[in-house]
Design an enzyme around this catalytic site. Sequence first.
Site, PDB file in Angstrom:
ATOM      1  N   ASP A 103       0.776  -1.674  -0.087  1.00  0.00           N
ATOM      2  CA  ASP A 103       0.205   0.003   0.011  1.00  0.00           C
ATOM      3  C   ASP A 103       1.123   1.656   0.229  1.00  0.00           C
ATOM      4  O   ASP A 103       0.345   2.166  -0.657  1.00  0.00           O
ATOM      5  CB  ASP A 103      -0.857   0.039   1.596  1.00  0.00           C
ATOM      6  CG  ASP A 103      -2.080  -0.424   0.998  1.00  0.00           C
ATOM      7  OD1 ASP A 103      -2.450  -1.326  -0.204  1.00  0.00           O
ATOM      8  OD2 ASP A 103      -3.164  -1.006   2.331  1.00  0.00           O
ATOM      9  N   HIS A 163      -3.604   8.802   7.625  1.00  0.00           N
ATOM     10  CA  HIS A 163      -3.342   7.300   8.031  1.00  0.00           C
ATOM     11  C   HIS A 163      -2.080   7.116   8.895  1.00  0.00           C
ATOM     12  O   HIS A 163      -2.440   5.769   9.401  1.00  0.00           O
ATOM     13  CB  HIS A 163      -3.415   6.610   7.118  1.00  0.00           C
ATOM     14  CG  HIS A 163      -4.916   6.231   6.203  1.00  0.00           C
ATOM     15  ND1 HIS A 163      -5.991   6.164   7.233  1.00  0.00           N
ATOM     16  CD2 HIS A 163      -5.203   6.382   5.258  1.00  0.00           C
ATOM     17  CE1 HIS A 163      -7.525   6.118   6.457  1.00  0.00           C
ATOM     18  NE2 HIS A 163      -6.879   6.053   5.104  1.00  0.00           N
ATOM     19  N   ASP A 196     -13.015  12.248   4.620  1.00  0.00           N
ATOM     20  CA  ASP A 196     -12.874  11.030   3.692  1.00  0.00           C
ATOM     21  C   ASP A 196     -13.448   9.761   4.299  1.00  0.00           C
ATOM     22  O   ASP A 196     -14.515   9.487   4.628  1.00  0.00           O
ATOM     23  CB  ASP A 196     -11.568  10.552   4.045  1.00  0.00           C
ATOM     24  CG  ASP A 196     -10.813   9.934   3.302  1.00  0.00           C
ATOM     25  OD1 ASP A 196     -10.802   8.648   2.761  1.00  0.00           O
ATOM     26  OD2 ASP A 196     -10.008  11.110   2.141  1.00  0.00           O
ATOM     27  N   HIS A 244     -11.910   7.165   3.758  1.00  0.00           N
ATOM     28  CA  HIS A 244     -11.542   5.915   5.558  1.00  0.00           C
ATOM     29  C   HIS A 244     -11.356   6.319   6.789  1.00  0.00           C
ATOM     30  O   HIS A 244     -11.468   8.173   6.744  1.00  0.00           O
ATOM     31  CB  HIS A 244     -10.296   5.946   4.639  1.00  0.00           C
ATOM     32  CG  HIS A 244     -10.393   5.244   3.444  1.00  0.00           C
ATOM     33  ND1 HIS A 244     -10.551   5.375   2.179  1.00  0.00           N
ATOM     34  CD2 HIS A 244     -10.553   3.518   2.962  1.00  0.00           C
ATOM     35  CE1 HIS A 244     -10.451   5.204   1.378  1.00  0.00           C
ATOM     36  NE2 HIS A 244     -10.643   3.881   1.038  1.00  0.00           N
ATOM     37  N   ASP A 284     -12.710  10.311  -1.923  1.00  0.00           N
ATOM     38  CA  ASP A 284     -13.108   9.199  -2.562  1.00  0.00           C
ATOM     39  C   ASP A 284     -14.809   8.912  -1.762  1.00  0.00           C
ATOM     40  O   ASP A 284     -14.692   7.280  -2.151  1.00  0.00           O
ATOM     41  CB  ASP A 284     -11.937   8.063  -1.771  1.00  0.00           C
ATOM     42  CG  ASP A 284     -12.008   8.611  -0.881  1.00  0.00           C
ATOM     43  OD1 ASP A 284     -13.187   8.930  -0.377  1.00  0.00           O
ATOM     44  OD2 ASP A 284     -10.802   7.505   0.185  1.00  0.00           O
ATOM     45  N   TYR A 293      -9.460   9.249  -5.817  1.00  0.00           N
ATOM     46  CA  TYR A 293      -8.933   8.099  -6.577  1.00  0.00           C
ATOM     47  C   TYR A 293      -9.648   7.924  -7.641  1.00  0.00           C
ATOM     48  O   TYR A 293      -8.810   7.327  -8.765  1.00  0.00           O
ATOM     49  CB  TYR A 293      -8.802   7.046  -5.768  1.00  0.00           C
ATOM     50  CG  TYR A 293      -8.311   7.200  -4.689  1.00  0.00           C
ATOM     51  CD1 TYR A 293      -6.806   6.503  -4.427  1.00  0.00           C
ATOM     52  CD2 TYR A 293      -9.006   6.290  -3.003  1.00  0.00           C
ATOM     53  CE1 TYR A 293      -6.038   6.988  -3.071  1.00  0.00           C
ATOM     54  CE2 TYR A 293      -8.150   6.787  -1.956  1.00  0.00           C
ATOM     55  CZ  TYR A 293      -6.994   7.452  -2.127  1.00  0.00           C
ATOM     56  OH  TYR A 293      -6.678   7.586  -0.575  1.00  0.00           O
TER      57      TYR A 293
END
Length: 666
Positions: A111, A164, A200, A202, A289, A333
């Site tokens: 990743d 993150h 986001d 995530h 995203d 993305y």
Amino acid sequence: MSGTSSQHRARLIFDPIELRYDFGAQHPFQQDNRLKALFDLLELCNIWRTVDAQMSLPLRAATMEELQLAHSPEYIAAVQRLSSPLPAEASAGEREARGQLTLRYGFGDGDTPALPGMHEIAAHAAGGTLVALSAVMGLAEGGKFASEEQRPLHVFHPGGGFHHAWEERASGFCVYNDIAVAIAHVLQSSEAKVLYLDFDAHHGDGVQRAFYDDPRVMTVSLHETGRYLFPGTGDVLEVGNGSGRGYSVNVPLEAFTEDGSYIDVMNSLLSPLVASFAPDVIISQHGCDAHAWDPLTHLSLTMRGIQAPMQAVHELAHTYCQGRWVAVGGGGYDLFRVVPRAWSMLWAEMSEQRLPEALPEAWIKRWQPAWEATQKEELAAQQVMGKSSVPSSFPTTFLDKIEDFPQQPRRWEISRTNRHTVALVRHLFMSSYMRQAFPVERRRTSPLADLFDLLHMNRETGPSRIRMLDTKKGPVFLRDFCPPSFVERLRPDSELRAFARLPEREHQLLLGIARSPDCALTLGYTPSGEIIGEVTIAPADEWWEGIENLYEVAIEVSSNWRSLGIASKMLAFALELDALEDMILFAVGLSWHWDFEGLGLSIYRYRELISRLFSSQGFKEYPTTEPNVSMEPANVFLARIGNRVDQRTANQFLNRVLSAPNLARL
């Protein structure tokens, strides 16, 4: 609202080195492509120009000392070492050591692969957000300005947003956590309180982890549930630790959530959370995203849903933070169809400029071929994520065309689950006053509204009961069913702050409660017009859905007027109505009273005080697994079941109180 003066208070911060934060053509995170498409769109729309110094802010790399505010020295040293390519002549031992280093610090899972020069690149990204936040806070690291009027109120750093990264580990395409570095610097350099809002798809796990025990930072993350999506965290019950308990707010949304449900969730939560926390500055992460076209998530927003948080945060910043607002990029993305449009909207919002309805033809001609070259891979990725109905077309307008986004087949079920999540978040993180002042739309009218109308006919001009108390500090008037016009004419005592931290905001809460058709507001006030106490009775929140005639009682007395017997007399006065015998009343004490420390009492002694106060009015303490009590053993739950409440309703209430709640349902 456009105009030169407002634009000068907004800056965009960027350095070309940020384009090198790119993991290659086969990796979904391609900063080079999406930022170039963004800046091209901004310039063609004539809302930002590279050469205009008044619209930009210089960027520099974060220093080692600044990076260490959020990352361990060992991790930074590993990033520096991995930033240099391994020589071709390296020995087997050197290769093995490099391999162990990548695995230990998060660079070995594919990743977040190690990049040549990544320390310098990521340090610049971290420095950009640090400079941005310092600028709006007036710190030296934000730069010098000709006058205070030239200092920016809003700064956008599209190359930031790496939420993150952990203290000792790279994660989710993130090397250094620029947000955590910037916030930690503000905490070190000032007494400010920082609100972090993350939109986001995530969960913003790295920022949450960095400040999980710090009450000076509230993190709020609206994200897709971690049941199916990286990083798998962000449950509602991740609420903070120690003194930071109650300052980590997570709103996990169901897969395939659409605009309507997303905006309802946001509107139900943001304003009361900001009002209760009273931040000095907002930093928001606008990963886009969550859009339906994004290949890495399951959310289904259009540009309308992506734009709504931008407008909301802008208003909140001016309402609560004197305009201080920093926005960063993040995920996204669909590099050409989504990110450039979304972040152009964000910059237009921050700089108060108007975008055209249609995308410039020159921009479409330049970037549509780039998208077409990746279309096959993108569609395959979307189908893997369950988005097989996504149209293969390039947008021509900033806002999406509704016909390109068919209704999700489970819309009602998804929206219902999201409403339950909101109910739990509001129950855990908001005081009764906040929930009453910022109510969600009720699916049915409270019976209390009809009762109040019957008792008082016209609540704006109808009679309220008034009583005078003699106290050692002078007379105090009590009045129930206070109309908004009356509340407006009063002012709060300087120490009336138990629920909103600031007296003037407490006053705004009381106005909101007075305007609610199904809330009863009783005030204690002096002859000179100072509010010194209040009692509210309001319908129970969504946590108690299904139980009829259930109402929550909350009480506050200014710390300037305590130990005079006012609380017991005011509570008794508010509960005198015979009609309340048809209702179940409850109170959750302690959890929302953060002012008890000024009394010099222990938390358990204060609990005893609250219990005795309500017991004097017929309330009983009940053992319960209600979340505010089960998660805080010092808390207390008290209830009074009216004499005319039917046994079925009473049993339903007692079963809910005494049985474990089904948190999965919420």
